[in-house]
Design a protein around this motif. Structure first.
Motif, PDB file in Angstrom:
ATOM      1  N   PRO A 138       0.809  -1.222   0.000  1.00 53.04           N
ATOM      2  CA  PRO A 138       0.000   0.000   0.000  1.00 53.04           C
ATOM      3  C   PRO A 138       0.843   1.273   0.000  1.00 53.04           C
ATOM      4  N   GLN A 139       2.052   1.200   0.576  1.00 51.53           N
ATOM      5  CA  GLN A 139       2.920   2.395   0.624  1.00 51.53           C
ATOM      6  C   GLN A 139       3.223   2.915  -0.767  1.00 51.53           C
ATOM      7  N   GLU A 140       3.347   1.995  -1.678  1.00 52.73           N
ATOM      8  CA  GLU A 140       3.666   2.389  -3.050  1.00 52.73           C
ATOM      9  C   GLU A 140       2.547   3.267  -3.616  1.00 52.73           C
ATOM     10  N   ILE A 141       1.299   2.885  -3.311  1.00 58.83           N
ATOM     11  CA  ILE A 141       0.161   3.675  -3.802  1.00 58.83           C
ATOM     12  C   ILE A 141       0.181   5.055  -3.164  1.00 58.83           C
ATOM     13  N   ILE A 142       0.448   5.091  -1.865  1.00 65.79           N
ATOM     14  CA  ILE A 142       0.470   6.372  -1.160  1.00 65.79           C
ATOM     15  C   ILE A 142       1.565   7.276  -1.755  1.00 65.79           C
ATOM     16  N   ARG A 143       2.703   6.657  -2.086  1.00 65.82           N
ATOM     17  CA  ARG A 143       3.810   7.441  -2.666  1.00 65.82           C
ATOM     18  C   ARG A 143       3.446   8.026  -4.024  1.00 65.82           C
ATOM     19  N   HIS A 144       2.732   7.247  -4.815  1.00 65.56           N
ATOM     20  CA  HIS A 144       2.515   7.668  -6.205  1.00 65.56           C
ATOM     21  C   HIS A 144       1.229   8.438  -6.463  1.00 65.56           C
ATOM     22  N   ASP A 145       0.276   8.389  -5.546  1.00 63.47           N
ATOM     23  CA  ASP A 145      -1.025   9.010  -5.833  1.00 63.47           C
ATOM     24  C   ASP A 145      -1.262  10.178  -4.873  1.00 63.47           C
ATOM     25  N   PRO A 146      -1.139  11.402  -5.380  1.00 66.72           N
ATOM     26  CA  PRO A 146      -1.202  12.559  -4.479  1.00 66.72           C
ATOM     27  C   PRO A 146      -2.534  12.687  -3.743  1.00 66.72           C
ATOM     28  N   GLU A 147      -3.635  12.355  -4.404  1.00 72.98           N
ATOM     29  CA  GLU A 147      -4.936  12.478  -3.727  1.00 72.98           C
ATOM     30  C   GLU A 147      -5.061  11.479  -2.581  1.00 72.98           C
ATOM     31  N   ILE A 148      -4.605  10.273  -2.845  1.00 69.47           N
ATOM     32  CA  ILE A 148      -4.645   9.259  -1.787  1.00 69.47           C
ATOM     33  C   ILE A 148      -3.678   9.652  -0.670  1.00 69.47           C
ATOM     34  N   ARG A 149      -2.553  10.220  -1.063  1.00 64.14           N
ATOM     35  CA  ARG A 149      -1.573  10.662  -0.057  1.00 64.14           C
ATOM     36  C   ARG A 149      -2.214  11.714   0.859  1.00 64.14           C
ATOM     37  N   GLN A 150      -2.956  12.617   0.239  1.00 61.97           N
ATOM     38  CA  GLN A 150      -3.589  13.674   1.045  1.00 61.97           C
ATOM     39  C   GLN A 150      -4.594  13.081   2.040  1.00 61.97           C
ATOM     40  N   VAL A 151      -5.441  12.178   1.565  1.00 58.61           N
ATOM     41  CA  VAL A 151      -6.454  11.626   2.463  1.00 58.61           C
ATOM     42  C   VAL A 151      -5.790  10.800   3.581  1.00 58.61           C
ATOM     43  N   MET A 152      -4.690  10.150   3.246  1.00 58.53           N
ATOM     44  CA  MET A 152      -3.971   9.391   4.283  1.00 58.53           C
ATOM     45  C   MET A 152      -3.371  10.336   5.318  1.00 58.53           C
ATOM     46  N   ALA A 153      -2.902  11.474   4.841  1.00 56.27           N
ATOM     47  CA  ALA A 153      -2.331  12.457   5.773  1.00 56.27           C
ATOM     48  C   ALA A 153      -3.423  12.968   6.714  1.00 56.27           C
TER      49      ALA A 153
END
Ligand code: CR6
Length: 782
Positions: free
Chosen positions: A679-694
């Motif tokens: 899943p970390q790979e997705i968080i690294r590559h997808d800015p929208e998903i990164r934002q929601v995870m943050a």
């Protein structure tokens, strides 16, 4: 039921005036209940006499849950007098729907499995088949859920006390069940009295009234063991039918649960055999027992015990009879739901039963000894292993038929989960795709749509639901479209009236009603839905060109009280809901409503109002799902993964009339095997998903509350076992497709009509006919 409306009114008023209580709708409810009981009585007796005289083969459906829902309205409908009674009461100044609200819902089940059992009883009686339920009369059904500060709180329910319920106590059939003691003797045993309460199951369009027999535990008159005080004995005895275990997908392995299971099986089997009017060797031709999941799998050793110890048969004879009488339905492949009992627990509580299980295991292993099998295979084929009893293996070995509940699920059983057992018993395995009662979910929950259908294609579909197909003729008919849309609109407005008090801002009936209702569970992925909503919120605020068509997202569902992750998801939904609904810009596009205390009655209000049905389980995890079928039958479009019965929904209606998305079951299982999903790979590559995870890690989605990390822990530390982040992009894309489709109103309505037309296959009448023909052989007379 009452001849004419006038007759009913007269009869009703006469009864009403005899009441000492004031003439309120609640009293009206009680009076109607009494009238119904009396009315049913004669047909009930007649049905039983008919079965006895004709020597019909009887089916007993053993289930630890029967989620029957409210009965008054459904019984009136099945007796074909709902309209008459409604009009009669109207003229007397009473509103039947208001009266129906006084019936407490008997929540004797958790979800799909219990509701399936109840729906099957409805179909059996309506198809005039001799099939009865055997279950437990829990004093407290499933807890009542309240939401406080966004969190779930649980309150015990006591449905029996709140209602004069429809069932009849059968003291004459009470019997004592022994626990503990020594194998083979009753010495030092602790006895529990089992008292049956019989509830009538009223079939539609006929006079068949079958029986749901629910067992209640009470102190027996026999001496209690010297090691216990009377007080403890009484408390422990009452506990057996005190409450339903509030978890549908976790094997708790607690002694009380084991007691419940054996109590149900022993009381039911001994009564069936005691009341029989035939030679014991005829049992498989006279009786079929369906074991609903492994919870009643103790039926196998208990039937063996009675045949060996009480009927005096030898092992081979007893085994032949048992394995021609019992069949088993598997409802899950979730590891944590696969029941495994510690040997010592069974051995202590049920010493003779444990001996029998050991002997079944020994004989089965001896049979396998001649085969060349790997250690792995032998491990999968053992009933007892590492001092634990695997109930699923016991159930398969002890049954003549084993089924999964949807095509995909049955294939997964045969090719993976139970591959080795399937190789040993290839002919036992078969599929029976679940079904739902179209009487409850269409006729009762959506009488407006039911009438429209009947006006258009006649009433043939009522007894032959597959004839709903005839609606296809109207898929492009403009005037039918108008009526169909009007019904949907009406159901949306009715729903708004039911829920507006819980919503912090008005609900727009023109918005798309997108509904996700079911138990809250990791694999059902309510988390994915709410993360998506948070992403919509972020996007609406950040991108001034993004102004999507208004949607109202409804959620409903209970979390098992000990399931921290699921409870955290409820908190997240409510936190995001509050944020979204109180933002003046965002709320024009997105509205979120969490419906408290989701149950059968709430489902009856929600489902007819839906435009979109969220069925988004991780592929391979949802054995079937049945909510998906109810939505389809009410003209909602399925937005779902290629999982469980969704697969067959897509097949029946055509993929172009639904919104499939996400990983396929094989892909999920491949990732599970090779462990390459990160899943970390997705968080690294997808800015929208990164934002929601943050936002999630920052506590913004849970009011910054400590403990908000159950979700983080699951997504990050446990590497997202339900592939939420992996499927999120595909989920967003399919939502966009859905929005596009909704703006073409005519095309949408056409798709919705086609869904109703294709839903007849999912009536439980079809499922029951298949079981009756291929498994139970109910037409077989001796
Ligand atoms: N939780 C399945 O998960 C299925 C029903 C009825 C379930 C669900 O997909 O539709 O049974 N399984 O077959 C169990 O309860 C073990 C359920 O309701």
């Amino acid at each position: 039921m009452f001849g004419s409306k006038e007759e009913f009114k007269e009869h009703f008023m006469r009864r009403f005036e005899q009441q000492t209580e004031e003439q309120s709708p609640q009293t009206a409810y009680a009076v109607l209940g009494d009238m119904l009981r009396e009315h049913i009585q004669e047909d009930w007796e007649r049905t039983n006499t008919r079965y006895a005289e004709h020597k019909d083969k009887q089916l007993y459906y053993f289930s630890i849950e029967f989620l029957i829902g409210r009965l008054l309205g459904q019984n009136l409908l099945n007796l074909a007098c709902y309209d008459l009674v409604k009009e009669g009461l109207d003229e007397l100044g009473y509103d039947l729907s208001e009266i129906e609200e006084f019936e407490p819902e008997p929540g004797l089940g958790n979800g799909g499995l219990g509701r399936l059992a109840a729906g099957f009883l409805d179909s059996l009686a309506s198809l005039q088949m001799p099939g009865h339920g055997c279950g437990i009369r829990y004093k407290g059904g499933l807890f009542t859920q309240h939401i406080k500060d966004g969190f779930q709180t649980e309150q015990p329910t006591d449905w029996i006390r709140e209602t004069g319920s429809l069932d009849v106590r059968r003291e004459d059939l009470a019997l004592d069940i022994p626990f503990f003691g020594q194998a083979g003797t009753a010495e030092n045993a602790e006895w529990v009295k089992a008292v049956p309460y019989d509830m009538p199951v009223v079939g539609a369009n006929g006079r068949t009234i079958n029986t749901l027999r629910l067992w209640q535990a009470e102190p027996s008159d026999r001496p209690i063991p010297s090691t216990k005080t009377m007080q403890i004995y009484e408390r422990e005895t009452a506990a057996i039918s005190d409450r339903l275990y509030p978890d549908d997908s976790l094997d708790e392995g607690k002694i009380l649960r084991l007691k419940q299971q054996y109590f149900l099986c022993s009381a039911s089997i001994r009564t069936i055999l005691k009341e029989r009017q035939f030679e014991i060797r005829e049992l498989p031709d006279r009786v079929a027992i369906q074991v609903n999941d492994t919870h009643p799998a103790m039926a196998v050793p208990e039937l063996m015990r009675v045949l060996l110890d009480e009927e005096g048969l030898d092992w081979d004879e007893a085994w032949a009879i048992t394995t021609r009488t019992i069949s088993y339905t598997n409802h899950t492949i979730l590891e944590e739901a696969m029941e495994k009992w510690d040997s010592y627990l069974i051995e202590t509580l049920l010493p003779r039963i444990y001996q029998i299980i050991e002997e079944i295991d020994r004989r089965f292993k001896a049979k396998l000894a001649t085969q060349q099998l790997s250690t792995h295979d032998r491990h999968k084929l053992s009933i007892i292993e590492n001092d634990r009893v695997k109930m699923a293996v016991l159930a398969v070995v002890g049954s003549y038929k084993v089924n999964g509940v949807a095509k995909l699920h049955t294939e997964i059983l045969k090719q993976r989960e139970m591959k080795e057992l399937h190789e040993q018993f290839p002919d036992k395995f078969h599929n029976k795709t679940n079904g739902i009662s179209h009487r409850r979910w269409l006729m009762k929950a959506n009488p407006e749509l039911a009438s429209l259908i009947t006006e258009s294609i006649g009433s043939g579909w009522v007894t032959e639901p597959e004839r709903l197909r005839e609606l296809d003729r109207f898929a492009k008919d403009q005037s039918f479209h108008a009526s169909f849309e009007a019904v949907k609109r009406q159901k949306k407005e009715q729903l708004i009236r039911h829920v507006e008090h819980i919503s912090d801002s008005p609900i727009d009936p023109d918005s798309i009603f997108d509904i996700h209702i079911k138990r809250i569970h990791g694999y059902k992925r309510q988390l994915m839905n709410i993360l998506h909503i948070q992403m919509l919120y972020d996007r609406i605020r950040q991108d001034s060109s993004f102004r999507p068509y208004p949607r109202t997202f409804f959620f409903g569902g209970k979390a098992a009280p000990t399931y921290d992750f699921a409870k955290q998801v409820i908190k997240t939904i409510n936190t995001v809901a509050h944020k979204v609904n109180s933002d003046p810009l965002v709320r024009q596009h997105v509205h979120v409503v969490f419906v408290e205390n989701y149950n059968v009655s709430k489902a009856e209000q929600l489902i007819p109002a839906a435009n979109v049905s969220e069925q988004i389980s991780t592929a391979s995890k949802e054995a079937s799902g049945t909510g998906n079928m109810k939505f389809m039958m009410n003209g909602a479009l399925t937005l779902g993964t290629v999982d469980g019965a969704n697969v067959e929904i897509f097949e029946q209606v055509g993929e172009e009339n639904a919104f499939p998305f996400g990983l396929l079951a094989e892909q999920v299982m491949q990732f599970e095997k090779d462990g390459t999903y990160d899943p970390q790979e997705i968080i690294r590559h997808d800015p929208e998903i990164r934002q929601v995870m943050a936002e999630l890690t920052g506590g913004q989605l849970t009011d910054g509350i400590e403990n908000s990390n159950y979700i983080i822990r699951q997504l990050i530390d446990r590497r997202d076992p339900f592939f939420v982040l992996k499927d999120l992009r595909s989920y967003m894309a399919v939502h966009d497709q859905m929005l596009m489709a909704y703006t073409e109103q005519t095309r949408w309505t056409e798709m919705a009509i086609k869904n109703v037309a294709a839903s007849g296959y999912f009536s439980s009448d079809r499922t029951i006919r298949q079981y009756a023909e291929e498994v139970w052989h109910l037409d077989r007379r001796s």
